[in-house]
Design an enzyme around this catalytic site. Structure first.
Site: not given
Length: 367
Positions: A115, A204, A207, A215, A239, A261, A294-295
């Site tokens: 990742e 994820h 996220n 639209r 998340h 994660d 978020l981490a």
């Protein structure tokens, strides 16, 4: 032999299981104990736990793997993060070393999830700012390690099309994520990967990608509406909202998989920690960068399974598919993921409140 309420595809059967390294017999047993026997969990995206991180090397990979084993994960893909290229390659080599030697009394190390660094610099999320495009020489270096099973890649990057084709031909799952790609670019990427004989994933889902709008359907819509794509989801209730989980689970029948994660602070008390060299704060089960993003998470797959049942409203057999069956299908692991004759004897024994009581890997009790 194990006896209990066996969680089979689509149903639960009181029974007993005979096994050595593989399952040899499954038989009904009406008087079986009331605890549940589930297939071992498979985590395709996990950075760390118990104070350890994949980027720390061999000893840390063993430590985080044993921690997640205690929460039911019997197959694991230690996951890198975006760092300077040499750091990333060192981490992949460490995963390859652990895969060669194994983790005593630990889970199966199937390989690595890369990742980063092939992610958008504009959708880093909690990834450090070392993103690079997937240039052919870098892709070749990754493939030469022989250890990467999943790669997260932003399809709008320079060289992305050739990289997706190369990874797909090599059998690496190409997981679209950390991207600015729109609906059309994502659809195009799905077609590119499939045409090269590959398997499409999503890192994820919802996220680090554009939202779904009336639209502007966004990449998540392309992934959910595809008949081929799989998608990860972090079901920690932070998340994604449980309603979003229910929608994705309904649309992606059998192709949605839960991941953690998880970062190094998973399993530790609230307080300061680190992710990819960045300071983060864990508070009330939520991990954030100083700016509020978020981490990663402090999730474990047993909690994800409980969330699927309690907040997501799915049956226990369906929840088991989200943490075992679907990830096994995604990775092409046809020897595990369900309780069935001939499959690996990987089991998680849970009590009536879905708390882990025993874990078995290839017929050996390890927890």
């Amino acid at each position: 032999m194990l006896e209990g309420r066996i969680v089979l595809p689509g149903r639960i059967m009181p029974g007993r299981i005979g096994f050595d390294g593989r399952i040899r017999e499954i038989a009904a047993s009406p008087d079986a104990p009331r605890h549940y026997i589930l297939p071992g969990f498979i985590d395709c995206h996990v950075h760390g736990g118990d104070g350890a991180d994949t980027m720390d090397g061999v000893a840390a990979i063993g430590r985080l793997s044993r921690f997640h084993l205690s929460h039911g994960t019997t197959t694991i893909l230690p996951t890198t993060i975006t760092r300077p290229w040499r750091d990333v390659m060192d981490a992949l080599e460490a995963v390859a070393e652990v895969r060669r030697t194994g983790v005593p009394h630990g889970p199966d190390i199937h390989g690595a999830h890369l990742e980063g660094p092939f992610v958008s610099p504009h959708k880093l999320g909690a990834q450090p700012p070392f993103a690079v495009p997937p240039r052919p020489e870098l892709v070749r270096e990754v493939l030469e390690t022989g250890v990467v099973r999943v790669v997260t890649l932003a399809p709008e990057l320079d060289h992305a099309e050739s990289a997706m084709e190369a990874f797909a031909r090599a059998g690496v799952r190409v997981s679209l994520g950390h991207m600015t790609a729109d609906y059309e670019r994502t659809e195009q990427a799905i077609c590119t990967i499939c045409a090269a004989g590959g398997t499409v994933g999503a890192t994820h889902l919802f996220n680090a990608m554009a939202p779904v709008e009336g639209r502007r359907p966004g990449p998540a819509t392309a992934l959910m509406c595809s008949d081929a794509a799989y998608a990860e989801m972090i079901l920690d209730t932070h998340h994604v909202h449980p309603a979003i989980f229910r929608m994705a689970a309904r649309l992606m029948d059998g192709r949605l998989l839960l991941v953690t994660d998880a970062m190094r602070g998973t399993g530790l008390p609230d307080g300061p920690s680190q992710l990819g060299g960045q300071d983060v704060m864990i508070r009330d089960g939520v991990v954030r960068l100083p700016g509020g993003s978020l981490a990663g998470s402090v999730l474990t797959l047993d909690v994800a399974l409980r969330n699927a049942v309690e907040s997501g409203g799915v049956s226990l057999p369906r929840a088991a598919d989200l943490v075992s069956g679907a990830p096994a299908r995604y990775l092409g692991l046809h020897d595990r993921g369900v309780v069935a004759v001939g499959r690996r004897a990987d089991f998680v024994v849970m009590d009536e409140k879905l708390r882990v009581r025993q874990v078995w890997v290839a017929g050996q009790q390890v927890i």
